[in-house]
Design a protein around this motif. Sequence first.
Motif, PDB file in Angstrom:
ATOM      1  N   GLU A   1     115.924   4.994 -49.327  1.00 52.43           N
ATOM      2  CA  GLU A   1     116.314   4.581 -50.675  1.00 52.43           C
ATOM      3  C   GLU A   1     115.336   5.117 -51.718  1.00 52.43           C
ATOM      4  O   GLU A   1     115.737   5.559 -52.804  1.00 52.43           O
TER       5      GLU A   1
ATOM      6  N   LYS B   1     116.271   7.740 -54.634  1.00 55.13           N
ATOM      7  CA  LYS B   1     116.035   7.373 -56.025  1.00 55.13           C
ATOM      8  C   LYS B   1     115.202   8.435 -56.733  1.00 55.13           C
ATOM      9  O   LYS B   1     115.471   8.796 -57.887  1.00 55.13           O
TER      10      LYS B   1
ATOM     11  N   THR C   1     117.450  11.473 -57.374  1.00 52.58           N
ATOM     12  CA  THR C   1     118.402  11.218 -58.442  1.00 52.58           C
ATOM     13  C   THR C   1     117.742  11.320 -59.812  1.00 52.58           C
ATOM     14  O   THR C   1     118.335  11.829 -60.772  1.00 52.58           O
TER      15      THR C   1
END
Length: 261
Positions: free
Chosen positions: A210, A214, A217
Amino acid sequence: MDLEIQEKTALVLGGGGGLGGAIAWSLANEGVKVVVADISLDAAQSTVATLLEAGLKAFALEWDLGRLEDIDSKISAIEAEYGQVDILVNNTGGPPPTTAHSQDAALWAKHFESMVLSVIKITDRVLPGMRERKWGRIITSTSSGVISPIPNLGISNALRMSLVGWSKTLAREVGNDGITVNIVLPGRIATGRITFLDEAKAKREGRSVEDVSKESTAAIAVGRYGDPKEYGDVVTFLASNKASYLTGSTIRIDGGLITSI
């Protein structure tokens, strides 16, 4: 918009994967007869099943790109079913994450054959027919690593870059025959390959998937991973008559990820 490619025949390599499947779907939706080729027959058949359920035209072909000796028989099978290939989408799997140094020569050779030489030889096989018909599209999917090398993807960065030079040279050689030759490169498109790379990076750096996702992104201008459909639709446009003056180009489908001009 009518892209004017109904009843053309397309060969999509790697069509059982996320990007290849999206390309196959987009082309088929424009009335193209699509051959979905993949090293995994199950994966190819899965893509084809989705297309057939929608009333579209497609068939699956098991194809190990590392077996150069199979090229002629595979293309002959396509010609027997759908006729000569009008649209060739060169989309190959990527090698495992590696450094650029200290890799065995056999590993380089293996991936050169499946990622580069196979693309060149398959293209050589379908080009004569395209030149006779004065129409053809050759679209090769690479990686954002050809613009901005991706850490720990040494083999991928190097081999995919060779396809860019080949494609640009070929575009000049066949442009007068009504054939366009272009490169498309994905940024971070939400496919199984990207999930694999995120997981590998997380494991290598001792972080959560995750957290890695993140971070990735945050580097994308549009603030998200791409949808495979968005990638497939750009490829389909390049395959169309509307893109007949677009050749020798490298098209970034990356949501603004690559920061260089």
